[in-house]
Motif scaffolding. Structure first.
Motif, PDB file in Angstrom:
ATOM      1  N   ALA A   1       0.850  -1.191   0.000  1.00 32.56           N
ATOM      2  CA  ALA A   1       0.000   0.000   0.000  1.00 32.56           C
ATOM      3  C   ALA A   1       0.888   1.244   0.000  1.00 32.56           C
ATOM      4  O   ALA A   1       1.811   1.353   0.798  1.00 32.56           O
ATOM      5  CB  ALA A   1      -0.911  -0.003   1.217  1.00 32.56           C
ATOM      6  N   VAL A   2       0.603   2.159  -0.909  1.00 28.71           N
ATOM      7  CA  VAL A   2       1.415   3.363  -1.003  1.00 28.71           C
ATOM      8  C   VAL A   2       0.612   4.650  -0.825  1.00 28.71           C
ATOM      9  O   VAL A   2       1.185   5.703  -0.636  1.00 28.71           O
ATOM     10  CB  VAL A   2       2.179   3.423  -2.348  1.00 28.71           C
ATOM     11  N   HIS A   3      -0.700   4.573  -0.896  1.00 30.25           N
ATOM     12  CA  HIS A   3      -1.540   5.763  -0.772  1.00 30.25           C
ATOM     13  C   HIS A   3      -2.482   5.621   0.412  1.00 30.25           C
ATOM     14  O   HIS A   3      -2.973   4.534   0.694  1.00 30.25           O
ATOM     15  CB  HIS A   3      -2.416   5.963  -2.015  1.00 30.25           C
ATOM     16  N   ARG A   4      -2.749   6.743   1.076  1.00 25.63           N
ATOM     17  CA  ARG A   4      -3.845   6.808   2.040  1.00 25.63           C
ATOM     18  C   ARG A   4      -5.006   7.420   1.283  1.00 25.63           C
ATOM     19  O   ARG A   4      -4.890   8.506   0.728  1.00 25.63           O
ATOM     20  CB  ARG A   4      -3.457   7.655   3.241  1.00 25.63           C
ATOM     21  N   VAL A   5      -6.131   6.703   1.248  1.00 19.42           N
ATOM     22  CA  VAL A   5      -7.245   7.066   0.382  1.00 19.42           C
ATOM     23  C   VAL A   5      -8.534   7.143   1.195  1.00 19.42           C
ATOM     24  O   VAL A   5      -8.804   6.266   2.023  1.00 19.42           O
ATOM     25  CB  VAL A   5      -7.406   6.018  -0.744  1.00 19.42           C
ATOM     26  N   ILE A   6      -9.343   8.184   0.931  1.00 19.10           N
ATOM     27  CA  ILE A   6     -10.659   8.311   1.561  1.00 19.10           C
ATOM     28  C   ILE A   6     -11.705   7.859   0.552  1.00 19.10           C
ATOM     29  O   ILE A   6     -11.710   8.318  -0.591  1.00 19.10           O
ATOM     30  CB  ILE A   6     -10.923   9.758   1.999  1.00 19.10           C
ATOM     31  N   THR A   7     -12.562   6.931   0.985  1.00 18.93           N
ATOM     32  CA  THR A   7     -13.654   6.438   0.145  1.00 18.93           C
ATOM     33  C   THR A   7     -14.953   6.531   0.953  1.00 18.93           C
ATOM     34  O   THR A   7     -14.925   6.716   2.168  1.00 18.93           O
ATOM     35  CB  THR A   7     -13.439   4.974  -0.285  1.00 18.93           C
TER      36      THR A   7
ATOM     37  N   ALA B   1      -5.407   2.251   3.317  1.00 24.41           N
ATOM     38  CA  ALA B   1      -4.106   2.242   2.654  1.00 24.41           C
ATOM     39  C   ALA B   1      -4.236   1.318   1.449  1.00 24.41           C
ATOM     40  O   ALA B   1      -4.559   0.137   1.607  1.00 24.41           O
ATOM     41  CB  ALA B   1      -3.031   1.756   3.614  1.00 24.41           C
ATOM     42  N   LEU B   2      -4.040   1.861   0.249  1.00 32.04           N
ATOM     43  CA  LEU B   2      -4.221   1.106  -0.985  1.00 32.04           C
ATOM     44  C   LEU B   2      -3.014   1.263  -1.906  1.00 32.04           C
ATOM     45  O   LEU B   2      -2.283   2.250  -1.819  1.00 32.04           O
ATOM     46  CB  LEU B   2      -5.477   1.583  -1.731  1.00 32.04           C
ATOM     47  N   CYS B   3      -2.871   0.311  -2.822  1.00 35.37           N
ATOM     48  CA  CYS B   3      -1.836   0.409  -3.846  1.00 35.37           C
ATOM     49  C   CYS B   3      -2.321   1.333  -4.965  1.00 35.37           C
ATOM     50  O   CYS B   3      -3.495   1.690  -5.028  1.00 35.37           O
ATOM     51  CB  CYS B   3      -1.491  -0.973  -4.401  1.00 35.37           C
ATOM     52  N   GLY B   4      -1.427   1.716  -5.864  1.00 33.71           N
ATOM     53  CA  GLY B   4      -1.779   2.602  -6.971  1.00 33.71           C
ATOM     54  C   GLY B   4      -2.888   2.075  -7.862  1.00 33.71           C
ATOM     55  O   GLY B   4      -3.867   2.784  -8.115  1.00 33.71           O
ATOM     56  N   PRO B   5      -2.787   0.835  -8.386  1.00 36.72           N
ATOM     57  CA  PRO B   5      -3.845   0.330  -9.269  1.00 36.72           C
ATOM     58  C   PRO B   5      -5.220   0.249  -8.592  1.00 36.72           C
ATOM     59  O   PRO B   5      -6.236   0.575  -9.211  1.00 36.72           O
ATOM     60  CB  PRO B   5      -3.346  -1.060  -9.676  1.00 36.72           C
ATOM     61  N   CYS B   6      -5.277  -0.157  -7.332  1.00 37.34           N
ATOM     62  CA  CYS B   6      -6.570  -0.220  -6.642  1.00 37.34           C
ATOM     63  C   CYS B   6      -7.124   1.181  -6.415  1.00 37.34           C
ATOM     64  O   CYS B   6      -8.331   1.407  -6.541  1.00 37.34           O
ATOM     65  CB  CYS B   6      -6.444  -0.979  -5.327  1.00 37.34           C
TER      66      CYS B   6
ATOM     67  N   LEU C   1     -10.986   2.977  -8.157  1.00 34.44           N
ATOM     68  CA  LEU C   1     -12.115   3.516  -7.390  1.00 34.44           C
ATOM     69  C   LEU C   1     -12.398   4.937  -7.864  1.00 34.44           C
ATOM     70  O   LEU C   1     -11.647   5.858  -7.568  1.00 34.44           O
ATOM     71  CB  LEU C   1     -11.795   3.529  -5.890  1.00 34.44           C
ATOM     72  N   PRO C   2     -13.494   5.144  -8.588  1.00 34.83           N
ATOM     73  CA  PRO C   2     -13.746   6.464  -9.174  1.00 34.83           C
ATOM     74  C   PRO C   2     -13.950   7.585  -8.153  1.00 34.83           C
ATOM     75  O   PRO C   2     -13.670   8.736  -8.433  1.00 34.83           O
ATOM     76  CB  PRO C   2     -15.014   6.264 -10.012  1.00 34.83           C
ATOM     77  N   ASP C   3     -14.431   7.268  -6.947  1.00 38.74           N
ATOM     78  CA  ASP C   3     -14.668   8.323  -5.965  1.00 38.74           C
ATOM     79  C   ASP C   3     -13.584   8.411  -4.896  1.00 38.74           C
ATOM     80  O   ASP C   3     -13.727   9.157  -3.934  1.00 38.74           O
ATOM     81  CB  ASP C   3     -16.036   8.129  -5.308  1.00 38.74           C
ATOM     82  N   ALA C   4     -12.489   7.665  -5.051  1.00 40.91           N
ATOM     83  CA  ALA C   4     -11.412   7.679  -4.056  1.00 40.91           C
ATOM     84  C   ALA C   4     -10.666   9.010  -4.105  1.00 40.91           C
ATOM     85  O   ALA C   4     -10.402   9.550  -5.169  1.00 40.91           O
ATOM     86  CB  ALA C   4     -10.446   6.533  -4.309  1.00 40.91           C
ATOM     87  N   ARG C   5     -10.365   9.527  -2.926  1.00 40.21           N
ATOM     88  CA  ARG C   5      -9.575  10.756  -2.818  1.00 40.21           C
ATOM     89  C   ARG C   5      -8.268  10.421  -2.119  1.00 40.21           C
ATOM     90  O   ARG C   5      -8.271   9.994  -0.967  1.00 40.21           O
ATOM     91  CB  ARG C   5     -10.303  11.798  -1.981  1.00 40.21           C
TER      92      ARG C   5
END
Length: 121
Positions: free
Chosen positions: A71-77, A89-94, A98-102
């Protein structure tokens, strides 16, 4: 890897009125949100998660995405029509799937204080 969850709770959702944010962090009690519109609660939920996420320097060491990649990004969904918000915490491709991930970006401010109503009480 899910880090925190915030749920918007109200007996009148989505009608305007007092809504509460419930945080998955033990002992964290965000301030009640008086609403001019349901969008205010969604903004507060995302802001609360951002406050938690910015307290971390980066994704936790060794954090794995749901696909088991690093996991390289912290993402809000969000889900359930914006009532449940998650910081993960998600990887780049995941993240890109996700179209609404920030992706959580660092703040550009001096004092490190949480936004109004974001911190635990």
């Amino acid at each position: 890897m899910q880090l925190w969850t915030v749920t918007i709770v109200s007996d009148r959702y989505p009608a305007p009125g007092r809504m509460e944010l419930h945080c998955s962090e033990p002992g964290c009690r965000p301030d009640p949100v008086p609403l001019p519109a349901p969008s205010a609660a969604r903004t507060a939920a995302a802001g609360h998660l951002a406050w938690h996420g910015r307290r971390l320097e980066a994704a936790p060491a060794g954090a794995r995405c749901v696909c088991r990649a690093e996991a390289v990004h912290r993402v809000i969904t969000h889900s359930e029509a914006g009532r449940v918000w998650r910081l993960a915490a998600l990887c780049g491709p995941c993240t890109e799937s996700l179209p609404d991930a920030r992706v959580l970006r660092p703040l550009n401010h001096r004092d490190g204080a949480p936004p109004r109503g974001a911190g635990p009480r």
